[in-house]
Design a protein around this motif. Structure first.
Motif, PDB file in Angstrom:
ATOM      1  N   TRP A 145       0.913  -1.205  -0.019  1.00 10.44           N
ATOM      2  CA  TRP A 145       0.000   0.032  -0.031  1.00 10.44           C
ATOM      3  C   TRP A 145       0.739   1.105   0.042  1.00 10.44           C
ATOM      4  CZ3 TRP A 145      -3.841  -1.542   4.469  1.00 10.44           C
ATOM      5  CH2 TRP A 145      -4.988  -2.403   3.830  1.00 10.44           C
ATOM      6  N   LEU A 146       0.775   2.033  -1.203  1.00 10.48           N
ATOM      7  CA  LEU A 146       1.604   3.285  -1.287  1.00 10.48           C
ATOM      8  C   LEU A 146       0.766   4.432  -0.279  1.00 10.48           C
ATOM      9  CD1 LEU A 146       3.725   5.036  -2.767  1.00 10.48           C
ATOM     10  CD2 LEU A 146       2.179   5.239  -4.589  1.00 10.48           C
ATOM     11  N   GLU A 147       1.487   5.229   0.492  1.00  8.48           N
ATOM     12  CA  GLU A 147       0.826   6.378   0.997  1.00  8.48           C
ATOM     13  C   GLU A 147       1.029   7.474   0.081  1.00  8.48           C
ATOM     14  OE1 GLU A 147       1.406   9.163   4.996  1.00  8.48           O
ATOM     15  OE2 GLU A 147       1.828   6.907   5.337  1.00  8.48           O
ATOM     16  N   VAL A 170      -1.151  -3.681  -5.716  1.00  9.81           N
ATOM     17  CA  VAL A 170      -0.835  -2.523  -5.124  1.00  9.81           C
ATOM     18  C   VAL A 170      -2.100  -1.580  -4.577  1.00  9.81           C
ATOM     19  CG1 VAL A 170       0.486  -0.320  -5.514  1.00  9.81           C
ATOM     20  CG2 VAL A 170       1.249  -2.579  -6.172  1.00  9.81           C
ATOM     21  N   GLY A 171      -2.331  -1.438  -3.384  1.00 13.10           N
ATOM     22  CA  GLY A 171      -3.280  -0.296  -2.867  1.00 13.10           C
ATOM     23  C   GLY A 171      -2.699   0.824  -2.503  1.00 13.10           C
ATOM     24  N   LEU A 172      -3.639   1.735  -2.134  1.00 14.28           N
ATOM     25  CA  LEU A 172      -3.281   3.208  -1.752  1.00 14.28           C
ATOM     26  C   LEU A 172      -3.745   3.300  -0.193  1.00 14.28           C
ATOM     27  CD1 LEU A 172      -2.062   5.658  -3.361  1.00 14.28           C
ATOM     28  CD2 LEU A 172      -4.554   6.201  -3.414  1.00 14.28           C
ATOM     29  N   ILE A 173      -3.011   4.051   0.470  1.00 17.43           N
ATOM     30  CA  ILE A 173      -3.201   4.662   1.761  1.00 17.43           C
ATOM     31  C   ILE A 173      -3.388   6.008   1.612  1.00 17.43           C
ATOM     32  CG2 ILE A 173      -2.628   5.025   4.227  1.00 17.43           C
ATOM     33  CD1 ILE A 173      -0.835   2.508   4.368  1.00 17.43           C
ATOM     34  N   TRP A 174      -4.492   6.520   1.526  1.00 16.47           N
ATOM     35  CA  TRP A 174      -4.923   7.816   1.115  1.00 16.47           C
ATOM     36  C   TRP A 174      -4.798   8.626   2.403  1.00 16.47           C
ATOM     37  CZ3 TRP A 174     -10.421  10.173   0.832  1.00 16.47           C
ATOM     38  CH2 TRP A 174     -10.364  11.533   0.200  1.00 16.47           C
TER      39      TRP A 174
END
Length: 273
Positions: A145-147, A170-174
């Motif tokens: 998870w990419l911040e 690959v996810g996102l940390i919003w």
């Protein structure tokens, strides 16, 4: 329904036992592990060694909690391939901890455009590293998870990385407060982001007339939470919203004994309201 957690940045000196006891007592659904006993490289601590992970996982479950995410320090902005490999190896070590604790993912950074590099090539390096890392971790059931952070905090900038990804893992940390603090960007979810947001960081802040920001207790600052929650509702988000009270980096902030119960009280009043 969204769930509550807090990053252990709020309580950097606490042991794991203290973190779990506080989370359970205050009424959080989970914890985001970033630092324990002032150690960022969690694998160095006895309770996160390979031989101890099963027992540590059981202790977390006994408290009725889950590990929402495990925060690594890995970032992939460097033009130096050896530096990126060092960060890759660090991420792998943290992923072993995440897998052993039943956590869905590790957090990584992009993060900043380095001197002599351009935005486009930096985004490409980051995307390639994220795809490779996600492919490596797929058999372990741990996502990457990419911040939204640094030079890729704003919605359009992080979307430039997301557009180049070749992995669904690959996810996102919003963390919309980062873009709000840096650019005044109101919480915005662009199409490239909507299917990848897995986790949310939440914090509040105030800016003075010079534009300098400082963190304040949730609900006492300028951050537009209503806009953020409306955007999350719009994509059907039901994951963890993690309170990020960065005491490790800002020791002048209120101690965790004040900040953590304050947040959960605010969170629950928001649900009722």
């Amino acid at each position: 329904m969204m769930k509550s957690s807090f990053s252990t940045l709020a309580c950097p000196d606490w042991s794991l036992a203290e973190v779990l006891a506080a989370a359970a007592n205050y009424g959080y659904d989970g914890v985001e592990l970033r630092v324990i006993s002032h150690e960022l490289d969690l694998w160095k601590l006895p309770e996160f060694k390979s031989s101890s992970l099963a027992a540590t996982c059981a202790a977390i479950e006994d408290d009725g909690l889950v590990v929402a995410a495990v925060g690594s320090s890995a970032c992939f902005h460097s033009s130096d391939i050896q530096e990126r490999e060092r960060n890759f190896d660090s991420a792998l070590r943290m992923a072993e901890v995440a897998a052993g604790l039943g956590s869905p993912a590790i957090r990584v950074f992009g993060d900043r455009i380095q001197p002599g590099s351009e935005r486009e090539e930096t985004a490409e390096r980051i995307a390639d590293s994220l795809t490779r890392l996600a492919d490596r971790l797929r058999p372990d059931g741990v996502q990457v998870w990419l911040e939204t952070h640094g030079d890729f905090a704003a919605a359009a900038d992080v979307s430039e990385i997301l557009a180049q990804l070749n992995s669904a893992e690959v996810g996102l940390i919003w963390d919309p407060a980062n873009a709000f603090e840096q650019r005044g960007e109101i919480p915005l979810i662009l199409p490239q982001m909507s299917s990848r947001i897995r986790h949310v960081h939440l914090k509040d802040l105030l800016r003075d007339v010079q534009g300098t920001s400082r963190y304040v207790p949730t609900g006492e600052g300028e951050f537009p939470f209503h806009t953020m929650f409306a955007a999350l509702d719009g994509i059907g988000f039901d994951g963890f919203v993690s309170f990020e009270w960065e005491n490790l980096w800002h020791p002048e902030l209120d101690p965790p004994e004040i900040a953590l119960p304050h947040f959960i009280d605010w969170w629950k009043s928001r649900e009722v309201g």
